[in-house]
Design a protein around this motif. Structure first.
Motif, PDB file in Angstrom:
ATOM      1  N   VAL A   1       1.128  -0.996  -0.165  1.00  0.00           N
ATOM      2  CA  VAL A   1      -0.097  -0.532  -0.373  1.00  0.00           C
ATOM      3  C   VAL A   1       0.833   1.412  -0.467  1.00  0.00           C
ATOM      4  CG1 VAL A   1      -2.185  -1.389   0.878  1.00  0.00           C
ATOM      5  CG2 VAL A   1      -0.495  -0.283   2.381  1.00  0.00           C
ATOM      6  N   LYS A   2       1.841   1.280  -0.151  1.00  0.00           N
ATOM      7  CA  LYS A   2       3.125   2.166  -0.838  1.00  0.00           C
ATOM      8  C   LYS A   2       2.289   3.098  -1.389  1.00  0.00           C
ATOM      9  CE  LYS A   2       7.697   3.221  -2.302  1.00  0.00           C
ATOM     10  NZ  LYS A   2       9.041   3.385  -2.341  1.00  0.00           N
ATOM     11  N   GLY A   3       2.095   4.502  -0.776  1.00  0.00           N
ATOM     12  CA  GLY A   3       1.328   5.614  -1.126  1.00  0.00           C
ATOM     13  C   GLY A   3       0.534   6.248  -0.762  1.00  0.00           C
ATOM     14  N   LEU A   4       0.184   5.550   0.532  1.00  0.00           N
ATOM     15  CA  LEU A   4      -0.663   5.789   1.139  1.00  0.00           C
ATOM     16  C   LEU A   4      -1.179   5.561   2.694  1.00  0.00           C
ATOM     17  CD1 LEU A   4      -3.580   2.970  -0.536  1.00  0.00           C
ATOM     18  CD2 LEU A   4      -2.763   5.145  -1.505  1.00  0.00           C
ATOM     19  N   GLU A   5      -1.790   6.858   3.230  1.00  0.00           N
ATOM     20  CA  GLU A   5      -1.777   6.890   4.465  1.00  0.00           C
ATOM     21  C   GLU A   5      -1.967   5.621   5.841  1.00  0.00           C
ATOM     22  OE1 GLU A   5      -1.868   9.674   7.909  1.00  0.00           O
ATOM     23  OE2 GLU A   5      -3.394  10.308   5.603  1.00  0.00           O
ATOM     24  N   ILE A   6      -1.483   4.807   6.030  1.00  0.00           N
ATOM     25  CA  ILE A   6      -1.489   3.668   6.976  1.00  0.00           C
ATOM     26  C   ILE A   6      -2.603   4.562   8.223  1.00  0.00           C
ATOM     27  CG2 ILE A   6      -1.275   1.999   7.859  1.00  0.00           C
ATOM     28  CD1 ILE A   6       0.737   1.501   6.252  1.00  0.00           C
ATOM     29  N   LEU A   7      -3.663   4.816   8.394  1.00  0.00           N
ATOM     30  CA  LEU A   7      -4.126   5.094   9.473  1.00  0.00           C
ATOM     31  C   LEU A   7      -3.932   4.568  11.173  1.00  0.00           C
ATOM     32  CD1 LEU A   7      -8.199   5.935   8.616  1.00  0.00           C
ATOM     33  CD2 LEU A   7      -5.730   8.223   8.484  1.00  0.00           C
ATOM     34  N   PRO A   8      -4.285   5.049  12.150  1.00  0.00           N
ATOM     35  CA  PRO A   8      -4.279   4.397  13.431  1.00  0.00           C
ATOM     36  C   PRO A   8      -5.147   3.344  13.695  1.00  0.00           C
ATOM     37  CG  PRO A   8      -3.308   6.837  13.490  1.00  0.00           C
ATOM     38  CD  PRO A   8      -3.744   6.549  12.058  1.00  0.00           C
ATOM     39  N   PRO A   9      -4.744   2.084  14.301  1.00  0.00           N
ATOM     40  CA  PRO A   9      -3.598   1.757  14.810  1.00  0.00           C
ATOM     41  C   PRO A   9      -2.146   1.469  14.012  1.00  0.00           C
ATOM     42  CG  PRO A   9      -5.391   0.310  14.901  1.00  0.00           C
ATOM     43  CD  PRO A   9      -5.549   1.616  14.566  1.00  0.00           C
ATOM     44  N   GLY A  10      -2.551   1.566  12.552  1.00  0.00           N
ATOM     45  CA  GLY A  10      -1.478   0.824  12.047  1.00  0.00           C
ATOM     46  C   GLY A  10      -2.057  -0.175  11.538  1.00  0.00           C
ATOM     47  N   ILE A  11      -0.845  -1.352  11.044  1.00  0.00           N
ATOM     48  CA  ILE A  11      -1.193  -3.089  10.861  1.00  0.00           C
ATOM     49  C   ILE A  11      -1.039  -3.716  11.977  1.00  0.00           C
ATOM     50  CG2 ILE A  11      -0.244  -4.255   8.902  1.00  0.00           C
ATOM     51  CD1 ILE A  11       1.055  -2.467   7.432  1.00  0.00           C
ATOM     52  N   VAL A  12      -2.268  -4.420  12.436  1.00  0.00           N
ATOM     53  CA  VAL A  12      -1.957  -4.866  13.217  1.00  0.00           C
ATOM     54  C   VAL A  12      -2.768  -6.038  13.450  1.00  0.00           C
ATOM     55  CG1 VAL A  12      -2.488  -2.997  14.879  1.00  0.00           C
ATOM     56  CG2 VAL A  12      -3.669  -3.311  13.825  1.00  0.00           C
ATOM     57  N   PHE A  13      -3.109  -7.144  14.638  1.00  0.00           N
ATOM     58  CA  PHE A  13      -4.230  -8.166  13.999  1.00  0.00           C
ATOM     59  C   PHE A  13      -5.884  -8.162  13.974  1.00  0.00           C
ATOM     60  CE2 PHE A  13      -0.263 -10.261  15.532  1.00  0.00           C
ATOM     61  CZ  PHE A  13       0.277 -11.072  14.921  1.00  0.00           C
ATOM     62  N   ILE A  14      -6.396  -8.301  13.286  1.00  0.00           N
ATOM     63  CA  ILE A  14      -8.076  -8.034  13.216  1.00  0.00           C
ATOM     64  C   ILE A  14      -8.603  -7.169  15.024  1.00  0.00           C
ATOM     65  CG2 ILE A  14      -7.925  -8.545  10.821  1.00  0.00           C
ATOM     66  CD1 ILE A  14     -10.013 -11.098  11.802  1.00  0.00           C
ATOM     67  N   PRO A  15      -8.875  -8.533  15.680  1.00  0.00           N
ATOM     68  CA  PRO A  15      -8.645  -7.657  16.623  1.00  0.00           C
ATOM     69  C   PRO A  15      -8.700  -6.232  17.265  1.00  0.00           C
ATOM     70  CG  PRO A  15      -8.425  -9.848  16.949  1.00  0.00           C
ATOM     71  CD  PRO A  15      -7.782  -9.042  15.819  1.00  0.00           C
ATOM     72  N   GLU A  16      -6.828  -6.106  16.712  1.00  0.00           N
ATOM     73  CA  GLU A  16      -6.986  -4.948  17.742  1.00  0.00           C
ATOM     74  C   GLU A  16      -7.571  -3.680  16.934  1.00  0.00           C
ATOM     75  OE1 GLU A  16      -2.933  -6.105  19.437  1.00  0.00           O
ATOM     76  OE2 GLU A  16      -2.382  -6.381  17.135  1.00  0.00           O
ATOM     77  N   TRP A  17      -7.894  -4.125  15.392  1.00  0.00           N
ATOM     78  CA  TRP A  17      -8.384  -2.281  15.218  1.00  0.00           C
ATOM     79  C   TRP A  17      -9.620  -2.410  14.635  1.00  0.00           C
ATOM     80  CZ3 TRP A  17     -11.481  -0.032  12.272  1.00  0.00           C
ATOM     81  CH2 TRP A  17     -11.074   0.800  11.171  1.00  0.00           C
ATOM     82  N   ARG A  18      -8.980  -1.134  15.902  1.00  0.00           N
ATOM     83  CA  ARG A  18     -10.644  -0.265  16.707  1.00  0.00           C
ATOM     84  C   ARG A  18     -11.874  -1.484  17.225  1.00  0.00           C
ATOM     85  NH1 ARG A  18     -10.064   6.014  13.517  1.00  0.00           N
ATOM     86  NH2 ARG A  18      -8.135   5.633  13.056  1.00  0.00           N
TER      87      ARG A  18
END
Length: 268
Positions: A227-244
């Motif tokens: 995904v180079k060129g895109l802004e990865i939003l918080p919390p970043g690249i995480v395991f799916i339960p950790e995404w918000r």
């Protein structure tokens, strides 16, 4: 829809299909004996596979809600799979009934049943196409009717890119979709990984490969490169339960057991 009617759509009933196996794991009915037999083999290797499939589904709903709450009213779901409760259009249109959704899949059962589910929904439709040919998706009359790429769109690739090996240029494929997006658009992506995993995950991946479906598990850094060129939003690249998570308690002590990483990135 009868088996004869589905057979006319080119379904191979002798080989398990990843979308139908996933449907079985999350409790769906749009699968066949060959899919159920294979899914039970996966469950023998990873008994928690049902729960893991549902975790990915919950993540999908969270990212759609995130997009809608940030003003997105157009969604393009690549490799959408089977229609089920809490599908993208249900989540998005619960927030704004005018939200427009295009699903894309080349699995005939998913296409056939999605067409039935969506037949009375003017703002959501299925495109029967191979998502590895972006022009076939982006220039499809249904896509052009429902989506305006001059306005922000959320492209969703849930458990899709891990079926695209490096030699088929997944980064180029993702770029083909994101290059046409307006600024302020989003990409939501989840993918299998071997990071933090035990041997049983590798055995499950081997079962898929032996069935004719290659699974390419990728690390955080490999996904970041895609995904180079895109802004990865918080919390970043995480395991799916950790995404918000809706509730921090849902993450648990071992989120890595989900076996999938997830991210949402924005085009600025």
């Amino acid at each position: 829809m009868t088996e004869d009617e589905l057979a006319k759509r080119g379904i191979d009933f002798d080989k398990p299909n990843a979308a139908r196996v996933y449907d079985y794991l999350i409790g769906g009915k749009l699968n066949y004996a060959v899919d159920r037999v294979f899914a039970e083999q996966i469950l023998q290797v990873r008994p928690e596979s049902r729960e893991l499939a549902l975790l990915n589904r919950k993540w999908l709903r969270r990212v759609v809600r995130f997009g809608a709450e940030h003003g997105i009213r157009q969604f393009l779901d690549i490799g959408s799979g089977m229609p089920t409760v809490g599908h993208v259009h249900e989540v998005a249109q619960a927030i704004d009934p005018a939200s427009r959704v295009v699903y894309v899949d080349n699995e005939p059962v998913a296409v056939a049943h999605s067409e039935i589910v969506l037949q009375d929904n003017d703002n959501a439709a299925m495109v029967h196409a191979d998502a590895e040919y972006p022009d076939d998706v982006l220039e499809h009359p249904t896509t052009e009717r429902l989506l305006d790429f001059a306005e922000p769109v959320m492209v969703i690739m849930a458990a899709f890119v891990h079926f695209i090996p490096d030699e088929r240029d997944p980064a180029g494929l993702i770029a083909a979709y994101t290059d046409v997006l307006a600024l302020g658009s989003y990409l939501a992506l989840s993918s299998g990984t071997f990071e933090g995993q035990g041997e049983e995950v590798r055995r499950a991946a081997e079962l898929y490969r032996n069935s004719g479906t290659n699974v390419v598990a990728r690390s955080r850094e490999e996904l970041r490169a895609l995904v180079k060129g895109l802004e990865i939003l918080p919390p970043g690249i995480v395991f799916i339960p950790e995404w918000r998570p809706d509730d921090p308690a849902e993450v648990g002590e071992h989120p890595e057991l989900a076996s999938q990483l997830a991210l949402v990135a924005r085009k600025n």
